[in-house]
Design an enzyme around this catalytic site. Structure first.
Site, PDB file in Angstrom:
ATOM      1  N   ARG A  38       2.286  -1.305  -6.576  1.00  0.00           N
ATOM      2  CA  ARG A  38       2.253   0.049  -7.152  1.00  0.00           C
ATOM      3  C   ARG A  38       3.414   0.797  -6.933  1.00  0.00           C
ATOM      4  O   ARG A  38       4.168   1.441  -7.831  1.00  0.00           O
ATOM      5  CB  ARG A  38       0.947   0.920  -6.364  1.00  0.00           C
ATOM      6  CG  ARG A  38       0.880   2.381  -7.081  1.00  0.00           C
ATOM      7  CD  ARG A  38      -0.065   3.213  -6.188  1.00  0.00           C
ATOM      8  NE  ARG A  38      -1.347   2.512  -5.508  1.00  0.00           N
ATOM      9  CZ  ARG A  38      -2.585   2.809  -6.352  1.00  0.00           C
ATOM     10  NH1 ARG A  38      -2.593   3.484  -7.411  1.00  0.00           N
ATOM     11  NH2 ARG A  38      -3.588   1.929  -6.083  1.00  0.00           N
TER      12      ARG A  38
ATOM     13  N   TYR B 289      -1.689  -0.665 -12.424  1.00  0.00           N
ATOM     14  CA  TYR B 289      -3.252  -0.632 -12.666  1.00  0.00           C
ATOM     15  C   TYR B 289      -3.621  -0.043 -13.937  1.00  0.00           C
ATOM     16  O   TYR B 289      -4.527   0.554 -14.103  1.00  0.00           O
ATOM     17  CB  TYR B 289      -3.929  -0.272 -11.466  1.00  0.00           C
ATOM     18  CG  TYR B 289      -3.529  -0.836 -10.268  1.00  0.00           C
ATOM     19  CD1 TYR B 289      -4.230  -1.862  -9.948  1.00  0.00           C
ATOM     20  CD2 TYR B 289      -2.656  -0.063  -9.360  1.00  0.00           C
ATOM     21  CE1 TYR B 289      -3.826  -2.727  -8.898  1.00  0.00           C
ATOM     22  CE2 TYR B 289      -2.390  -0.946  -7.973  1.00  0.00           C
ATOM     23  CZ  TYR B 289      -2.857  -2.195  -7.942  1.00  0.00           C
ATOM     24  OH  TYR B 289      -2.572  -2.866  -6.773  1.00  0.00           O
TER      25      TYR B 289
ATOM     26  N   GLY C 253       0.715  -1.218  -0.025  1.00  0.00           N
ATOM     27  CA  GLY C 253      -0.037   0.123   0.038  1.00  0.00           C
ATOM     28  C   GLY C 253       0.802   1.263  -0.101  1.00  0.00           C
ATOM     29  O   GLY C 253       0.314   2.385   0.114  1.00  0.00           O
TER      30      GLY C 253
ATOM     31  N   CYS D 291     -17.390   5.281 -26.901  1.00  0.00           N
ATOM     32  CA  CYS D 291     -18.508   5.845 -27.134  1.00  0.00           C
ATOM     33  C   CYS D 291     -18.967   5.963 -25.369  1.00  0.00           C
ATOM     34  O   CYS D 291     -20.105   5.359 -25.050  1.00  0.00           O
ATOM     35  CB  CYS D 291     -19.459   5.190 -27.946  1.00  0.00           C
ATOM     36  SG  CYS D 291     -21.012   6.143 -28.198  1.00  0.00           S
ATOM     37  N   GLU D 292     -18.404   6.734 -24.785  1.00  0.00           N
ATOM     38  CA  GLU D 292     -18.850   7.013 -23.641  1.00  0.00           C
ATOM     39  C   GLU D 292     -18.165   8.552 -22.808  1.00  0.00           C
ATOM     40  O   GLU D 292     -17.355   8.956 -23.446  1.00  0.00           O
ATOM     41  CB  GLU D 292     -18.006   6.134 -22.346  1.00  0.00           C
ATOM     42  CG  GLU D 292     -18.554   4.536 -22.356  1.00  0.00           C
ATOM     43  CD  GLU D 292     -19.833   4.300 -21.432  1.00  0.00           C
ATOM     44  OE1 GLU D 292     -20.214   5.198 -20.714  1.00  0.00           O
ATOM     45  OE2 GLU D 292     -20.276   3.185 -21.655  1.00  0.00           O
TER      46      GLU D 292
ATOM     47  N   ARG E  16      -8.036   3.799 -14.728  1.00  0.00           N
ATOM     48  CA  ARG E  16      -8.029   4.560 -13.451  1.00  0.00           C
ATOM     49  C   ARG E  16      -8.489   6.098 -13.657  1.00  0.00           C
ATOM     50  O   ARG E  16      -9.288   6.386 -12.474  1.00  0.00           O
ATOM     51  CB  ARG E  16      -6.669   4.737 -13.078  1.00  0.00           C
ATOM     52  CG  ARG E  16      -5.853   3.179 -12.636  1.00  0.00           C
ATOM     53  CD  ARG E  16      -4.576   3.552 -12.007  1.00  0.00           C
ATOM     54  NE  ARG E  16      -4.678   4.288 -10.739  1.00  0.00           N
ATOM     55  CZ  ARG E  16      -4.420   5.291 -10.330  1.00  0.00           C
ATOM     56  NH1 ARG E  16      -4.072   6.428 -11.108  1.00  0.00           N
ATOM     57  NH2 ARG E  16      -4.470   5.664  -9.132  1.00  0.00           N
TER      58      ARG E  16
ATOM     59  N   PRO F 193       4.654  -5.332  -1.910  1.00  0.00           N
ATOM     60  CA  PRO F 193       4.492  -4.003  -2.669  1.00  0.00           C
ATOM     61  C   PRO F 193       4.004  -4.125  -3.970  1.00  0.00           C
ATOM     62  O   PRO F 193       4.298  -5.264  -4.610  1.00  0.00           O
ATOM     63  CB  PRO F 193       5.804  -3.611  -2.647  1.00  0.00           C
ATOM     64  CG  PRO F 193       6.767  -4.646  -2.565  1.00  0.00           C
ATOM     65  CD  PRO F 193       5.953  -5.710  -1.716  1.00  0.00           C
TER      66      PRO F 193
END
Length: 431
Positions: free
Chosen positions: A285, A389, A248, A361-362, A330, A283
């Protein structure tokens, strides 16, 4: 520049004669070779981050278990395996990836709240280091499968210490309202049950309170609670050998204060002095986020005529790129901020405030909002801090092909995941 020098210094990207590089390779050269969008990773920064964290725990028996969910590309896993890393997995698929990348199954811990019977059997047959058990039902299932397979399953209980990590609610995992772990009041009885089971080997205790934690106090609070529980277990005649503190550790995406791993390490080493415990951390990220970038090309510009003041009245300037939310989720999922830089600087023209959006298409398909950039159609952009991620959350939404991935090492790069084709997508389907 649309990012601060401090942020740029925290990433693997840097300018050289007005052109953006990873290590000694131009991102323009990579894009010309493999096309866009693409992910590029720095092997040097992956190694540097691993050694920083490893060094912070010098003098203490420990093992780094890389959290595969952050980035499961085989070349990334192979890089860490060669450095001596173990692995933290949350699925049977991740275990298969670790094995394919040359990881040692005896250095694999299996976390996650929903381990299936098939996944448990696979892990038992493979001979993993430990199951981090997250419920009473899971403990019973692991025991039953170990009995059937005539194995002894090594286990730790993942404790939910009800500590607020002060992070995004989607990546908070250590509060009692989260689905993860076992509350402390239930742990003692489960440890006693496991210790009496001949097909379970009680090895340790684990916790993981969340991700992107920039201030270490919540981690220290969780550690204190685990040490207290270890003492209570000792008094009951149950001796643990392993302590898993999870991961984290926060990284810099915009202006976050970098996590001080050295100060954290000194505190942990001091707390564990004199205790016969092997420390594990997980670990993810911290090792990969700033070692990777997403390179994309500007397809179209849709500017509002007039000044920035006019934008407030008439609309926004849109830069439509060839990367999208299916490539980097993300921003849409977490409203996350990623630095955006031109691969080739152009300081001669005035900047304009752009919404950097994809072709999906969003209206939620955006990669960056309100960025001051000098842009032309056809320009290459680099989206920073995309090594964690990023590719793992990619999808085929709008039947888009997943991006290519490359690993950079010094003056060379190699393609480590080819761009997906529409034939790849259709190959699993039947009319």
């Amino acid at each position: 520049m649309s990012v601060t020098p401090e942020l740029l210094n925290a990433t693997a990207a840097h300018y050289r004669n007005g052109e953006l590089f990873i290590e000694d390779v131009s991102l323009r050269e990579i894009a010309d070779s493999v096309g866009t969008p693409l992910y590029a990773y720095s092997s040097a920064m992956l190694t540097q981050q691993y050694r920083r964290l490893d060094g912070a725990l010098a003098g203490l028996a420990h093992q780094l278990h890389y959290a595969v969910k952050a980035n499961s590309t085989l070349a990334v896993l192979q890089t860490f395996a060669r450095l001596g890393a173990g692995f933290d997995i949350v699925s049977g698929g991740e275990l298969s990836r670790v094995l394919a990348a040359g990881g040692n199954p005896e250095q694999v811990v299996f976390s996650g709240v929903g381990k299936s019977t098939e996944e448990i059997d696979f892990a038992l047959k493979t001979g993993i280091e430990c199951f981090n058990v997250e419920s009473a039902g899971e403990l019973e299932r692991i025991s039953a499968r170990a009995t059937l397979l005539q194995k002894v399953a090594p286990i730790a209980l993942r404790i939910n210490p009800n500590v607020d990590p002060k992070t995004h609610p989607y990546i908070s995992t250590g509060l009692k309202e989260n689905k993860f772990g076992i509350l402390q009041h239930a742990a003692l009885a489960l440890y006693q049950q496991a210790a009496a089971d001949p097909h379970l080997q009680v090895r340790g205790i684990a916790c993981h309170i969340g991700s992107q934690i920039c201030e270490p106090t919540p981690l220290f609070d969780a550690l204190d609670q685990l040490l207290g529980l270890i003492d209570d277990l000792n008094a009951q005649g149950i001796t643990l050998t392993d302590l898993d503190l999870g991961g984290g550790f926060g990284v810099t995406y915009e202006d976050e204060q970098p996590f001080d791993v050295d100060a954290w390490g000194r505190h942990v080493v001091g707390k564990l002095a004199g205790r016969r415990l092997k420390l594990s951390i997980e670990p993810g990220r911290f090792l990969t986020a700033n070692a990777g970038v997403l390179v994309t090309r500007v397809e179209y510009l849709k500017p509002v005529e007039g000044s920035d003041d006019d934008q407030q009245q008439q609309g926004k300037n849109f830069a439509v790129i060839d990367a999208a939310m299916n490539d980097l989720l993300r921003p849409s999922l977490y409203q996350a901020w990623h630095g955006v830089l031109p691969v080739r600087e152009n300081r001669s023209a005035p900047t304009r405030r752009w919404e950097v959006v994809g072709p999906v298409c969003e209206s939620g398909d955006w990669l960056a909002k309100s960025r001051n950039l000098v842009l032309h159609e056809g320009d290459l952009l680099s989206i920073l801090s995309a090594g964690a991620y990023g590719s793992v959350l990619s999808s085929n939404y709008n039947s888009r092909n997943r991006a290519a991935e490359v690993m950079v090492s010094g003056e060379s790069f190699r393609l480590v995941r080819r761009r997906e084709s529409i034939q790849d997508q259709l190959s699993t389907e039947v009319l």
